[in-house]
Design a protein around this motif. Structure first.
Motif, PDB file in Angstrom:
ATOM      1  N   THR A 111       0.831  -1.221   0.000  1.00 54.13           N
ATOM      2  CA  THR A 111       0.000   0.000   0.000  1.00 54.13           C
ATOM      3  C   THR A 111       0.855   1.256   0.000  1.00 54.13           C
ATOM      4  N   ARG A 112       2.133   1.129   0.359  1.00 47.69           N
ATOM      5  CA  ARG A 112       3.088   2.250   0.381  1.00 47.69           C
ATOM      6  C   ARG A 112       2.555   3.463   1.149  1.00 47.69           C
ATOM      7  N   GLY A 113       1.929   3.203   2.281  1.00 46.25           N
ATOM      8  CA  GLY A 113       1.466   4.290   3.146  1.00 46.25           C
ATOM      9  C   GLY A 113       0.193   4.971   2.701  1.00 46.25           C
ATOM     10  N   ARG A 114      -0.479   4.457   1.686  1.00 46.68           N
ATOM     11  CA  ARG A 114      -1.708   5.092   1.217  1.00 46.68           C
ATOM     12  C   ARG A 114      -2.908   4.729   2.065  1.00 46.68           C
ATOM     13  N   ARG A 115      -2.780   3.756   2.901  1.00 43.16           N
ATOM     14  CA  ARG A 115      -3.912   3.341   3.738  1.00 43.16           C
ATOM     15  C   ARG A 115      -3.384   2.935   5.110  1.00 43.16           C
ATOM     16  N   ASP A 116      -3.056   3.920   5.927  1.00 41.28           N
ATOM     17  CA  ASP A 116      -2.505   3.669   7.254  1.00 41.28           C
ATOM     18  C   ASP A 116      -3.587   3.665   8.329  1.00 41.28           C
ATOM     19  N   PHE A 117      -4.708   3.049   8.046  1.00 37.15           N
ATOM     20  CA  PHE A 117      -5.781   2.965   9.030  1.00 37.15           C
ATOM     21  C   PHE A 117      -6.577   1.688   8.812  1.00 37.15           C
ATOM     22  N   GLN A 118      -7.243   1.254   9.891  1.00 35.18           N
ATOM     23  CA  GLN A 118      -8.164   0.120   9.838  1.00 35.18           C
ATOM     24  C   GLN A 118      -9.568   0.695   9.784  1.00 35.18           C
ATOM     25  N   SER A 119     -10.474  -0.046   9.153  1.00 33.29           N
ATOM     26  CA  SER A 119     -11.848   0.420   9.096  1.00 33.29           C
ATOM     27  C   SER A 119     -12.795  -0.754   8.986  1.00 33.29           C
ATOM     28  N   ALA A 120     -14.058  -0.465   9.230  1.00 36.13           N
ATOM     29  CA  ALA A 120     -15.125  -1.446   9.066  1.00 36.13           C
ATOM     30  C   ALA A 120     -16.178  -0.818   8.170  1.00 36.13           C
ATOM     31  N   SER A 121     -16.567  -1.542   7.124  1.00 34.11           N
ATOM     32  CA  SER A 121     -17.558  -1.024   6.184  1.00 34.11           C
ATOM     33  C   SER A 121     -18.927  -1.608   6.486  1.00 34.11           C
ATOM     34  N   GLN A 122     -19.948  -0.803   6.214  1.00 38.90           N
ATOM     35  CA  GLN A 122     -21.315  -1.214   6.483  1.00 38.90           C
ATOM     36  C   GLN A 122     -22.220  -0.593   5.433  1.00 38.90           C
ATOM     37  N   LEU A 123     -23.162  -1.366   4.936  1.00 36.19           N
ATOM     38  CA  LEU A 123     -24.140  -0.872   3.983  1.00 36.19           C
ATOM     39  C   LEU A 123     -25.373  -0.439   4.765  1.00 36.19           C
ATOM     40  N   VAL A 124     -25.755   0.829   4.662  1.00 36.04           N
ATOM     41  CA  VAL A 124     -26.927   1.347   5.373  1.00 36.04           C
ATOM     42  C   VAL A 124     -27.832   2.069   4.384  1.00 36.04           C
ATOM     43  N   ALA A 125     -29.077   2.256   4.785  1.00 37.10           N
ATOM     44  CA  ALA A 125     -30.049   2.932   3.935  1.00 37.10           C
ATOM     45  C   ALA A 125     -30.554   4.193   4.637  1.00 37.10           C
ATOM     46  N   ALA A 126     -30.989   5.153   3.837  1.00 36.22           N
ATOM     47  CA  ALA A 126     -31.556   6.377   4.395  1.00 36.22           C
ATOM     48  C   ALA A 126     -32.916   6.096   5.038  1.00 36.22           C
ATOM     49  N   ARG A 127     -33.646   5.130   4.450  1.00 32.14           N
ATOM     50  CA  ARG A 127     -34.926   4.722   5.044  1.00 32.14           C
ATOM     51  C   ARG A 127     -35.207   3.280   4.639  1.00 32.14           C
ATOM     52  N   TYR A 128     -36.138   2.668   5.342  1.00 28.24           N
ATOM     53  CA  TYR A 128     -36.510   1.283   5.097  1.00 28.24           C
ATOM     54  C   TYR A 128     -38.008   1.219   4.874  1.00 28.24           C
ATOM     55  N   ASP A 129     -38.407   0.828   3.659  1.00 27.87           N
ATOM     56  CA  ASP A 129     -39.818   0.702   3.328  1.00 27.87           C
ATOM     57  C   ASP A 129     -40.246  -0.746   3.520  1.00 27.87           C
ATOM     58  N   VAL A 130     -41.450  -0.925   4.037  1.00 24.78           N
ATOM     59  CA  VAL A 130     -42.040  -2.252   4.147  1.00 24.78           C
ATOM     60  C   VAL A 130     -43.074  -2.353   3.040  1.00 24.78           C
ATOM     61  N   LEU A 131     -42.851  -3.307   2.141  1.00 27.52           N
ATOM     62  CA  LEU A 131     -43.762  -3.531   1.017  1.00 27.52           C
ATOM     63  C   LEU A 131     -44.564  -4.795   1.264  1.00 27.52           C
ATOM     64  N   CYS A 132     -45.762  -4.831   0.693  1.00 31.26           N
ATOM     65  CA  CYS A 132     -46.624  -5.999   0.827  1.00 31.26           C
ATOM     66  C   CYS A 132     -47.331  -6.246  -0.499  1.00 31.26           C
ATOM     67  N   GLN A 133     -47.606  -7.489  -0.796  1.00 32.28           N
ATOM     68  CA  GLN A 133     -48.339  -7.823  -2.003  1.00 32.28           C
ATOM     69  C   GLN A 133     -49.737  -7.192  -1.939  1.00 32.28           C
ATOM     70  N   PRO A 134     -50.266  -6.756  -3.063  1.00 30.90           N
ATOM     71  CA  PRO A 134     -51.516  -5.996  -3.090  1.00 30.90           C
ATOM     72  C   PRO A 134     -52.690  -6.655  -2.378  1.00 30.90           C
ATOM     73  N   ARG A 135     -52.807  -7.981  -2.434  1.00 25.84           N
ATOM     74  CA  ARG A 135     -53.976  -8.644  -1.841  1.00 25.84           C
ATOM     75  C   ARG A 135     -54.074  -8.451  -0.326  1.00 25.84           C
ATOM     76  N   SER A 136     -52.950  -8.172   0.343  1.00 26.63           N
ATOM     77  CA  SER A 136     -52.959  -8.012   1.801  1.00 26.63           C
ATOM     78  C   SER A 136     -52.492  -6.628   2.248  1.00 26.63           C
ATOM     79  N   ALA A 137     -52.204  -5.744   1.297  1.00 29.03           N
ATOM     80  CA  ALA A 137     -51.582  -4.460   1.631  1.00 29.03           C
ATOM     81  C   ALA A 137     -52.465  -3.586   2.512  1.00 29.03           C
ATOM     82  N   GLU A 138     -53.734  -3.502   2.214  1.00 30.42           N
ATOM     83  CA  GLU A 138     -54.614  -2.624   3.005  1.00 30.42           C
ATOM     84  C   GLU A 138     -54.686  -3.082   4.459  1.00 30.42           C
ATOM     85  N   ARG A 139     -54.827  -4.380   4.659  1.00 32.10           N
ATOM     86  CA  ARG A 139     -54.867  -4.913   6.029  1.00 32.10           C
ATOM     87  C   ARG A 139     -53.543  -4.643   6.752  1.00 32.10           C
TER      88      ARG A 139
END
Length: 175
Positions: free
Chosen positions: A128-156
Motif C-alpha cells: 500500500t506504500r502508506g496510502r492506507r494507514d488505518f483500519q476500518s469497518a464497512s457497512q451498507l446502510v439505507a436512508a430509510r426502510y420501506d415495508v412492502l406488501c403484495q396488493p392482496r394483503s396491503a390494506e390490512r
C-alpha cells in the motif's frame, strides 16, 4: 418460473436472480430496527409475512475508521493470525498422523504459521506504500426502510401498522 408481478417463483420462494422488489408500501421507517419491529408485529398478529419485503432505500456504504495502522500492529496481527492457523494445522496433523508426535507437529506448524502470517501481512501492508494507514469497518446502510406488501394483503397490513404507530412503546424499547 418467476412472475413479473410477485417477484417470486412458482414454489413461493424468492427468486435466485436479483430482481426489484414488488408490492405496495405499507410503512416507511428511518431505521432497520423500526422496520423489523413492524414486520415482527405483523407476524405476531398472524399476518401472512411471506408477502412482506423490507427494502432499504438510498443505500450508502459507510466506512468507519477504527484505528491507525503501524508496522508493529500489522506484524503483530499477522503473527497472531498465522499462529491460530498454524495451531489448527498442527492439531490436525497430529490427530491424523500419530507417528509424528503430538507436541512436535503442533510446534512446527505453529512456528511456520507465525512466519507465514508475518510475511503475508508485511507484503500486504508494504504494497500500500502508506496510502492506507488505518483500519476500518464497512457497512451498507439505507436512508430509510420501506415495508412492502403484495396488493392482496396491503390494506390490512397498512391498517395494522397504523395501529402499531399509535401505540405507545414499552419503556424497555429504544426510541
Amino acid at each position: 418460473m418467476t412472475s413479473p408481478f410477485s417477484g417470486r417463483n412458482q414454489s413461493g420462494m424468492p427468486p435466485r436472480m436479483p430482481t426489484p422488489p414488488s408490492g405496495w408500501p405499507i410503512g416507511s421507517y428511518s431505521t432497520y430496527e423500526e422496520a423489523q419491529r413492524a414486520v415482527d408485529h405483523l407476524a405476531d398478529s398472524d399476518f401472512p409475512v411471506e408477502e412482506v419485503t423490507i427494502v432499504g432505500v438510498d443505500l450508502m456504504l459507510v466506512e468507519r475508521v477504527t484505528g491507525r495502522l503501524s508496522w508493529g500492529r500489522v506484524l503483530t496481527t499477522g503473527g497472531l493470525s498465522g499462529a491460530w492457523f498454524g495451531l489448527f494445522v498442527g492439531v490436525l496433523l497430529s490427530l491424523f498422523n500419530p507417528t509424528a508426535g503430538f507436541g512436535p507437529a503442533i510446534i512446527v506448524a505453529l512456528v511456520t504459521g507465525i512466519i507465514f502470517g508475518v510475511v503475508f501481512a508485511a507484503v500486504g501492508y508494504g504494497s500500500t506504500r502508506g496510502r492506507r494507514d488505518f483500519q476500518s469497518a464497512s457497512q451498507l446502510v439505507a436512508a430509510r426502510y420501506d415495508v412492502l406488501c403484495q396488493p392482496r394483503s396491503a390494506e390490512r397490513g397498512r391498517d395494522m401498522l397504523a395501529k402499531l404507530a399509535m401505540r405507545p412503546r414499552p419503556s424497555g424499547e429504544n426510541q
